[in-house]
Scaffold this active site. Structure first.
Site, PDB file in Angstrom:
ATOM      1  N   LEU A  78       1.210  -0.619   0.115  1.00 16.00           N
ATOM      2  CA  LEU A  78       0.288   0.218  -0.053  1.00 16.00           C
ATOM      3  C   LEU A  78       0.278   1.110  -0.291  1.00 16.00           C
ATOM      4  O   LEU A  78       2.764   0.890   0.265  1.00 16.00           O
ATOM      5  CB  LEU A  78      -0.831   0.253   1.286  1.00 16.00           C
ATOM      6  CG  LEU A  78      -1.755  -1.066   1.547  1.00 16.00           C
ATOM      7  CD1 LEU A  78      -2.974  -1.538   2.394  1.00 16.00           C
ATOM      8  CD2 LEU A  78      -3.219  -0.599   0.143  1.00 16.00           C
ATOM      9  N   SER A  79      -0.311   2.376  -0.378  1.00 16.24           N
ATOM     10  CA  SER A  79       1.050   3.697  -0.577  1.00 16.24           C
ATOM     11  C   SER A  79       1.841   3.838   1.555  1.00 16.24           C
ATOM     12  O   SER A  79       2.503   4.280   1.556  1.00 16.24           O
ATOM     13  CB  SER A  79       0.253   5.340  -0.945  1.00 16.24           C
ATOM     14  OG  SER A  79      -0.951   5.290   0.180  1.00 16.24           O
ATOM     15  N   GLU A  80       1.137   3.395   2.401  1.00 22.29           N
ATOM     16  CA  GLU A  80       1.156   3.892   3.402  1.00 22.29           C
ATOM     17  C   GLU A  80       1.244   2.583   4.747  1.00 22.29           C
ATOM     18  O   GLU A  80      -0.365   2.234   4.173  1.00 22.29           O
ATOM     19  CB  GLU A  80       1.109   5.257   3.768  1.00 22.29           C
ATOM     20  CG  GLU A  80       2.323   5.640   3.571  1.00 22.29           C
ATOM     21  CD  GLU A  80       0.902   6.760   3.123  1.00 22.29           C
ATOM     22  OE1 GLU A  80       1.893   8.157   2.256  1.00 22.29           O
ATOM     23  OE2 GLU A  80      -0.169   6.909   1.988  1.00 22.29           O
ATOM     24  N   THR A  81       1.132   1.993   5.764  1.00 24.22           N
ATOM     25  CA  THR A  81       1.279   0.998   6.105  1.00 24.22           C
ATOM     26  C   THR A  81       2.321   1.768   7.966  1.00 24.22           C
ATOM     27  O   THR A  81       2.917   2.328   7.622  1.00 24.22           O
ATOM     28  CB  THR A  81       1.868   0.143   6.186  1.00 24.22           C
ATOM     29  OG1 THR A  81       1.593  -0.833   5.420  1.00 24.22           O
ATOM     30  CG2 THR A  81       1.712  -1.117   7.514  1.00 24.22           C
ATOM     31  N   HIS A 110      -3.129  11.357   5.511  1.00 19.67           N
ATOM     32  CA  HIS A 110      -3.776  10.191   5.624  1.00 19.67           C
ATOM     33  C   HIS A 110      -3.661   9.141   6.599  1.00 19.67           C
ATOM     34  O   HIS A 110      -3.892   8.535   7.373  1.00 19.67           O
ATOM     35  CB  HIS A 110      -4.562   9.449   3.803  1.00 19.67           C
ATOM     36  CG  HIS A 110      -4.104   8.788   3.765  1.00 19.67           C
ATOM     37  ND1 HIS A 110      -2.481   8.473   2.921  1.00 19.67           N
ATOM     38  CD2 HIS A 110      -4.446   7.124   3.630  1.00 19.67           C
ATOM     39  CE1 HIS A 110      -2.235   7.197   2.463  1.00 19.67           C
ATOM     40  NE2 HIS A 110      -3.324   6.731   3.241  1.00 19.67           N
TER      41      HIS A 110
END
Length: 139
Positions: A78-81, A110
């Site tokens: 994902l774009s961020e974790t 986000h």
């Protein structure tokens, strides 16, 4: 990067709605070696699945190393974790580390909001009236 241990996940889906942030949560248990971690995948800013900003949040990740976190973030793709941890600062309610599939970030929008939602829905309560989140950028 390859994880050192096997990551096993068993999904259990449910809907969650809190304040103005609309999230679709998927609660999953992850096994890393002999330790199990709860993680949720949330869609931030949407009440409908697949329309928000996706975020994976690992709860109680204090025993994971930076390498483990980076490997897990790479695995989620994902774009961020994010990883919820005990705070280092006495003023903070909790600490968060934010990873992309290739690097750690000091702060991101986000992931901050989605992590706060997961922390609250997992039983987190602010010490005082306001929630204070600690990240690499500060409080």
């Amino acid at each position: 990067m390859r994880p050192r241990g096997r990551l096993l996940a068993q999904p259990k889906s449910h809907q969650m709605r809190k304040s103005r942030i609309k999230l679709k949560c998927q609660d999953v248990m992850v096994r890393h070696g002999t330790t199990k971690f709860s993680f949720q995948q949330v869609d931030v800013f949407s009440s409908r699945a697949l329309l928000g900003n996706p975020l994976a949040v690992v709860i109680g990740a204090d025993s994971l190393t930076a390498f483990d976190m980076a490997a897990f973030a790479s695995w989620t793709n994902l774009s961020e974790t994010t990883f919820l941890l005990q705070p280092k600062s006495a003023d903070a309610d909790y600490r968060v580390r934010i990873f992309t599939p290739v690097a750690e970030l000091p702060f991101a929008g986000h992931p901050t909001l989605g992590s706060c939602h997961v922390w609250l829905s997992s039983g987190g309560r602010p010490k005082n009236g306001d929630i204070i989140q600690e990240c690499e950028a500060g409080l």
